[in-house]
Design an enzyme around this catalytic site. Structure first.
Site, mmCIF file in Angstrom:
data_model
loop_
_atom_site.group_PDB
_atom_site.id
_atom_site.type_symbol
_atom_site.label_atom_id
_atom_site.label_comp_id
_atom_site.label_asym_id
_atom_site.label_seq_id
_atom_site.Cartn_x
_atom_site.Cartn_y
_atom_site.Cartn_z
ATOM 1 N N ARG A 145 -15.956 -55.297 -43.989
ATOM 2 C CA ARG A 145 -17.070 -55.105 -45.288
ATOM 3 C C ARG A 145 -16.841 -53.756 -45.426
ATOM 4 N NH1 ARG A 145 -22.086 -56.595 -41.582
ATOM 5 N NH2 ARG A 145 -20.796 -55.393 -40.191
ATOM 6 N N LYS A 164 -23.073 -53.009 -53.338
ATOM 7 C CA LYS A 164 -23.923 -53.061 -52.138
ATOM 8 C C LYS A 164 -24.055 -51.470 -51.575
ATOM 9 C CE LYS A 164 -21.433 -54.062 -48.206
ATOM 10 N NZ LYS A 164 -20.623 -54.539 -47.067
ATOM 11 N N CYS A 175 -13.826 -58.151 -53.062
ATOM 12 C CA CYS A 175 -13.281 -59.375 -52.492
ATOM 13 C C CYS A 175 -13.897 -60.576 -52.847
ATOM 14 C CB CYS A 175 -13.534 -59.095 -50.891
ATOM 15 S SG CYS A 175 -12.706 -57.743 -50.268
ATOM 16 N N GLY A 198 -20.875 -59.228 -55.428
ATOM 17 C CA GLY A 198 -20.001 -58.488 -56.374
ATOM 18 C C GLY A 198 -19.093 -57.954 -55.413
ATOM 19 N N ALA A 219 -31.305 -63.788 -50.877
ATOM 20 C CA ALA A 219 -31.302 -64.137 -52.048
ATOM 21 C C ALA A 219 -31.228 -62.879 -53.015
ATOM 22 C CB ALA A 219 -32.334 -65.056 -52.612
#
Ligand code: UDX
Length: 426
Positions: free
Chosen positions: A154, A320, A260, A257, A252
């Site tokens: 990640r 993120k 990946c 986005g 939620a």
């Protein structure tokens, strides 16, 4: 072992550092001189927690270097990792141009037996094709074994995920190559799964598709929650504690986005279409994800009405937290939607600097929110939890918060006097 890593993006750079930390002799190769110079000068040129400290630690060891010299780096290493990008073509399929040129580089410069390990996310069958591309360029009798070894890192957690993997997947048709790849991972404490090359390729796409599916699933349930007045967090907790479901990827949000999920789900759909197998669920996963920013916009309009010349303070631009990556970021979709409504858009992000005539960017969230008619949270940067919300509220025009990440304490904000709406959470 002497290892060459081709492609100094976040995956290749992280891998190079982690292999060097494990004691291997590592060369990082990239054709982009700027990236290579930055890394050779000891600078991680992108935002990824922990990498700079690890690079600082490794500079004294002589186990890590970066180069643009294709021939020498291939000659000097018998194990080669491929970490180049596989961006989307316009039709959603994976673009393999960088993969193909890596194969040609290896074929043209082969000087001994090599194990080539593909970490890049590539469509099913690419490892086989890669081997034939090498052989087309190979005029010697030396042999290569191509092994699939997908990454599951990640962004923002790449170092942690590399040091603490859930599993290592090795897709191989050669026992000799499998043994070499296992040696590379001698120090990881997790299951090592050996499968066919196609199996490994499909595991990677299926993992990302399943995680994307969990997000779109909970996002649909969140809409139901909004309508019937139930808190989605209660539902996520209530189902996530069931081990068969698991608690991860049930937040939620205004959508997933990044570099990946959107790309890999499209590529999986494209592979399925090629084999005439309809993946109907995944088509809906994409459709739900595309709706999410529009859904948040409809919530905003329901409360604020016409948005022309309304001042919106949008907090968070990266897809993120803990990364400066804005690829496919829902925040950018939100900016486009608000700009179409002719809202005035103020933004803040702790690391991303965005150049766009649709926005005004501020150095602090407080400045971005001054005189605003609403705050829209697009990325759950942890520092947004700690903001002086009372002070911010006093300086706003209308104290609305639309929390596209359900990250804030709604009770506390309501006590201060904010009007709060999350996704499936009010
Ligand atoms: C992902 C995979 O997790 C990783 O294993 C793979 O190798 C690369 O793709 P990454 O894209 O870095 O990693 O981010 P991830 O943490 O998976 O989040 C992807 C997107 O989903 C982000 O936009 C995130 O905000 C969103 N998300 C995640 C949600 O909206 N809700 C969640 O519950 C989890």
């Amino acid at each position: 072992m002497n290892v060459l890593v081709i492609g100094m993006g976040y995956v290749g750079t992280t891998l190079s550092l982690v292999l060097a930390k494990s004691g291997h002799q590592v060369t990082g190769l990239d054709l982009d001189l700027q990236k290579v110079s930055a890394l050779n000068q000891g600078n991680i040129y992108f935002h990824e927690p922990g990498l700079q400290e690890l690079l600082d630690e490794l500079t004294s060891t002589d186990r890590l270097s970066f180069t643009t010299d294709v021939q020498k780096s291939i000659h000097d290493n018998d194990v080669v990792f491929i970490c180049v990008g596989t961006p989307s073509n316009e039709d959603g399929s994976a673009n393999l141009q960088y993969i193909k040129s890596a194969a040609t580089m290896i074929g043209e410069n082969i000087n001994d037996y090599k194990v080539v390990i593909i970490k890049s996310t590539v469509p099913v069958g690419t490892n086989e094709t890669f081997e034939s591309w090498i052989q087309e360029a190979n005029t010697t009798e030396f042999k290569v074994d191509v092994v699939s070894n997908p990454e599951f890192l990640r962004e923002g957690n790449a170092l942690y995920d590399s040091l603490n993997p859930d599993r290592v997947v090795i897709g191989s048709s050669s026992e000799r190559a499998t043994a070499i790849v296992k040696q590379l991972y001698y120090d990881v404490d997790c299951p090592i799964l050996v499968t066919s090359r196609k199996g490994a390729e499909l595991i990677k796409y299926t993992a990302n598709a399943f995680l994307a599916l969990k997000i779109s699933f909970i996002n649909e349930i969140a809409k139901l929650c909004d309508t019937i007045g139930v808190n989605i967090q209660d539902i996520s907790n209530g189902i996530g504690t069931d081990h068969r479901i698991g608690s991860h990827f049930l937040n939620a949000s205004l959508g997933y986005g990044g570099s990946c999920f959107p790309k890999d789900v499209s590529a999986l759909l494209s592979t399925a279409a090629k084999y005439n197998v309809p993946l109907n669920i995944m088509k809906e996963v994409v459709a739900v994800n595309q709706i999410q920013p529009k859904y948040l916009l409809s919530q905003i309009k329901q409360q604020l009405g016409n948005l022309t010349n309304k001042k919106m303070a949008l907090l968070g631009l990266s897809f993120k937290p803990h990364t400066d990556d804005i690829r496919e970021s829902p925040a950018l979709r939100m900016i486009d939607l608000l700009a179409k409504e002719q809202a005035i858009i103020h933004v803040h992000d702790p690391v991303v600097k965005l150049s766009s005539n649709k926005i005004n960017q501020f150095n602090t969230p407080e400045e971005a929110a001054e005189n605003a008619d609403a705050i829209v949270i697009c990325t759950e940067w942890p520092q947004y939890k700690q903001l002086p919300w009372g002070e911010i509220k006093r300086k706003m025009n209308i104290p609305y918060i639309f929390d596209g990440r359900n990250m804030l304490d709604s009770k506390q904000l309501k006590q201060i006097g904010f009007r709060y709406r999350g996704i499936g959470y009010s």
